[in-house]
Write a protein that holds these residues in place. Structure first.
Motif, PDB file in Angstrom:
ATOM      1  N   GLY A  58       0.891  -1.270   0.116  1.00  0.00           N
ATOM      2  CA  GLY A  58      -0.009  -0.019  -0.128  1.00  0.00           C
ATOM      3  C   GLY A  58       0.729   1.270   0.098  1.00  0.00           C
ATOM      4  N   GLY A  59       2.214   1.323   0.035  1.00  0.00           N
ATOM      5  CA  GLY A  59       3.095   2.464  -0.265  1.00  0.00           C
ATOM      6  C   GLY A  59       3.114   3.144  -1.512  1.00  0.00           C
ATOM      7  N   ARG A  60       3.510   4.215  -1.442  1.00  0.00           N
ATOM      8  CA  ARG A  60       3.613   5.103  -2.496  1.00  0.00           C
ATOM      9  C   ARG A  60       5.004   5.600  -2.545  1.00  0.00           C
ATOM     10  NH1 ARG A  60      -1.198   6.008  -4.387  1.00  0.00           N
ATOM     11  NH2 ARG A  60      -0.789   7.749  -5.412  1.00  0.00           N
ATOM     12  N   LEU A  61       5.367   6.017  -4.102  1.00  0.00           N
ATOM     13  CA  LEU A  61       6.638   6.361  -4.364  1.00  0.00           C
ATOM     14  C   LEU A  61       6.483   7.575  -5.258  1.00  0.00           C
ATOM     15  CD1 LEU A  61       9.647   6.223  -4.999  1.00  0.00           C
ATOM     16  CD2 LEU A  61       9.069   4.839  -6.840  1.00  0.00           C
ATOM     17  N   GLN A  62       6.903   8.672  -4.818  1.00  0.00           N
ATOM     18  CA  GLN A  62       6.980   9.953  -5.692  1.00  0.00           C
ATOM     19  C   GLN A  62       8.519  10.411  -6.119  1.00  0.00           C
ATOM     20  OE1 GLN A  62       5.409  12.541  -2.478  1.00  0.00           O
ATOM     21  NE2 GLN A  62       3.775  13.084  -3.833  1.00  0.00           N
ATOM     22  N   LEU A  63       8.622  10.201  -7.512  1.00  0.00           N
ATOM     23  CA  LEU A  63      10.256  10.324  -7.906  1.00  0.00           C
ATOM     24  C   LEU A  63      10.078  11.700  -8.757  1.00  0.00           C
ATOM     25  CD1 LEU A  63      12.772   9.344  -8.851  1.00  0.00           C
ATOM     26  CD2 LEU A  63      11.683   8.150 -10.664  1.00  0.00           C
ATOM     27  N   ALA A  64      11.221  12.739  -8.338  1.00  0.00           N
ATOM     28  CA  ALA A  64      11.275  13.998  -9.120  1.00  0.00           C
ATOM     29  C   ALA A  64      12.597  13.938  -9.753  1.00  0.00           C
ATOM     30  CB  ALA A  64      10.971  15.127  -8.167  1.00  0.00           C
ATOM     31  N   VAL A  65      12.683  14.201 -10.903  1.00  0.00           N
ATOM     32  CA  VAL A  65      13.993  14.326 -11.637  1.00  0.00           C
ATOM     33  C   VAL A  65      14.145  15.365 -12.719  1.00  0.00           C
ATOM     34  CG1 VAL A  65      14.418  11.743 -11.734  1.00  0.00           C
ATOM     35  CG2 VAL A  65      13.254  12.624 -13.581  1.00  0.00           C
ATOM     36  N   HIS A  66      15.303  15.506 -13.043  1.00  0.00           N
ATOM     37  CA  HIS A  66      15.368  16.953 -14.061  1.00  0.00           C
ATOM     38  C   HIS A  66      14.969  16.231 -15.379  1.00  0.00           C
ATOM     39  CE1 HIS A  66      16.756  19.627 -11.188  1.00  0.00           C
ATOM     40  NE2 HIS A  66      18.057  19.344 -11.098  1.00  0.00           N
ATOM     41  N   THR A  67      15.810  15.087 -15.936  1.00  0.00           N
ATOM     42  CA  THR A  67      15.286  14.325 -16.688  1.00  0.00           C
ATOM     43  C   THR A  67      15.211  12.796 -16.857  1.00  0.00           C
ATOM     44  OG1 THR A  67      16.471  13.814 -19.001  1.00  0.00           O
ATOM     45  CG2 THR A  67      18.130  13.817 -16.987  1.00  0.00           C
ATOM     46  N   HIS A  87      -0.632   3.129 -10.057  1.00  0.00           N
ATOM     47  CA  HIS A  87      -1.308   3.790  -9.371  1.00  0.00           C
ATOM     48  C   HIS A  87      -0.871   4.136  -7.793  1.00  0.00           C
ATOM     49  CE1 HIS A  87      -1.487  -0.456  -8.406  1.00  0.00           C
ATOM     50  NE2 HIS A  87      -1.964  -0.214  -7.163  1.00  0.00           N
ATOM     51  N   ARG A  88       0.373   3.484  -7.686  1.00  0.00           N
ATOM     52  CA  ARG A  88       0.867   3.955  -6.555  1.00  0.00           C
ATOM     53  C   ARG A  88       2.431   4.785  -6.707  1.00  0.00           C
ATOM     54  NH1 ARG A  88      -1.352   2.477  -2.524  1.00  0.00           N
ATOM     55  NH2 ARG A  88      -2.895   0.872  -2.435  1.00  0.00           N
ATOM     56  N   ILE A  89       2.620   4.846  -7.865  1.00  0.00           N
ATOM     57  CA  ILE A  89       3.909   5.520  -8.356  1.00  0.00           C
ATOM     58  C   ILE A  89       3.533   6.789  -9.285  1.00  0.00           C
ATOM     59  CG2 ILE A  89       6.252   5.538  -9.653  1.00  0.00           C
ATOM     60  CD1 ILE A  89       6.221   2.608  -9.304  1.00  0.00           C
ATOM     61  N   GLU A  90       4.383   7.910  -9.000  1.00  0.00           N
ATOM     62  CA  GLU A  90       3.889   9.021  -9.648  1.00  0.00           C
ATOM     63  C   GLU A  90       5.609   9.751  -9.806  1.00  0.00           C
ATOM     64  OE1 GLU A  90       1.724  13.353  -9.984  1.00  0.00           O
ATOM     65  OE2 GLU A  90       1.267  12.136  -8.306  1.00  0.00           O
ATOM     66  N   CYS A  91       5.638   9.909 -11.306  1.00  0.00           N
ATOM     67  CA  CYS A  91       7.026  10.520 -11.406  1.00  0.00           C
ATOM     68  C   CYS A  91       6.764  12.014 -12.161  1.00  0.00           C
ATOM     69  CB  CYS A  91       7.895   9.660 -12.761  1.00  0.00           C
ATOM     70  SG  CYS A  91       8.050   7.978 -11.960  1.00  0.00           S
ATOM     71  N   ARG A  92       7.542  12.790 -11.881  1.00  0.00           N
ATOM     72  CA  ARG A  92       7.741  14.062 -12.410  1.00  0.00           C
ATOM     73  C   ARG A  92       8.836  14.595 -13.000  1.00  0.00           C
ATOM     74  NH1 ARG A  92       3.375  17.486  -8.838  1.00  0.00           N
ATOM     75  NH2 ARG A  92       1.529  16.374  -9.010  1.00  0.00           N
ATOM     76  N   VAL A  93       8.921  15.541 -13.949  1.00  0.00           N
ATOM     77  CA  VAL A  93      10.294  16.121 -14.374  1.00  0.00           C
ATOM     78  C   VAL A  93      10.357  17.692 -13.853  1.00  0.00           C
ATOM     79  CG1 VAL A  93      11.317  17.047 -16.444  1.00  0.00           C
ATOM     80  CG2 VAL A  93      10.424  14.356 -16.195  1.00  0.00           C
ATOM     81  N   THR A  94      11.270  18.019 -13.280  1.00  0.00           N
ATOM     82  CA  THR A  94      11.171  19.601 -12.799  1.00  0.00           C
ATOM     83  C   THR A  94      11.285  20.522 -13.945  1.00  0.00           C
ATOM     84  OG1 THR A  94      13.526  19.470 -12.907  1.00  0.00           O
ATOM     85  CG2 THR A  94      12.628  18.765 -10.843  1.00  0.00           C
ATOM     86  N   SER A  95      10.770  21.702 -13.487  1.00  0.00           N
ATOM     87  CA  SER A  95      10.650  22.662 -14.592  1.00  0.00           C
ATOM     88  C   SER A  95      12.322  23.275 -14.732  1.00  0.00           C
ATOM     89  CB  SER A  95       9.955  23.986 -14.309  1.00  0.00           C
ATOM     90  OG  SER A  95      10.212  24.289 -13.006  1.00  0.00           O
ATOM     91  N   ARG A  96      12.417  23.729 -15.787  1.00  0.00           N
ATOM     92  CA  ARG A  96      13.751  24.424 -16.294  1.00  0.00           C
ATOM     93  C   ARG A  96      14.221  25.113 -15.059  1.00  0.00           C
ATOM     94  NH1 ARG A  96      16.436  23.115 -20.091  1.00  0.00           N
ATOM     95  NH2 ARG A  96      16.198  23.314 -22.339  1.00  0.00           N
TER      96      ARG A  96
END
Length: 159
Positions: A58-67, A87-96
């Motif tokens: 039931g855990g969640r992962l949030q991943l933020a990267v530049h690329t 449904h448990r992982i969200e990946c995002r790319v940072t703004s410039r």
């Protein structure tokens, strides 16, 4: 006065060992920020097993990267994990505007952390059962997350 014990490291092997130790302690949340995740072994079978255990519980992962390019080229196992647990992982790319950020960290459950002071070096520290050591990185992560856009869709249509 804080009783937090910081465990310094200065090599790739020590950094990855501390990352594995943080993953092993994770139960509900993981917040990970790194410019490209090249040092965090997201493609290793042991990392996959640890992440699957957290996510299956039931855990969640949030991943933020530049690329995401390094992940896409070198971590097919992580991409399968993303497909299996979208449904448990969200990946995002940072703004410039955030690409000048060069540190790197992973926080588990708000109390365990491994962080490198600069993403081009292995020098850093880890702390366990230390919410005071994660307070500032979690605030930074929240700000980074707000300034980031969704990435790494599970299919070419994003569905």
């Amino acid at each position: 006065m804080s009783d937090t014990i910081l465990l310094p490291f200065s090599s790739r092997a020590d950094c990855q060992a501390q990352f594995a130790a943080v993953l092993a302690r994770a139960r509900s949340t993981l917040q990970l920020f790194d410019p490209d995740c090249a040092i965090f072994p997201l493609g290793d079978s042991s990392t996959d097993a640890a992440l699957r255990a957290v996510l299956a519980g039931g855990g969640r992962l949030q991943l933020a990267v530049h690329t995401t390019s390094y992940i896409e080229r070198h971590y097919p196992r992580f991409l399968r994990l993303l497909r299996d647990y979208a449904h448990r992982i969200e990946c995002r790319v940072t703004s410039r505007s955030l690409h000048q950020l060069t540190d790197s960290f992973c926080v588990a459950d708000g109390i365990h952390i491994v962080r490198r002071f600069h993403s081009e070096h292995f020098r850093g520290e880890a702390a366990f059962d230390a919410p005071e050591a994660t307070e500032l990185p979690l605030e930074r992560f929240a700000a980074i997350w707000e300034e980031s856009n969704v990435a790494l869709h599970t299919s070419t249509t994003g569905l």
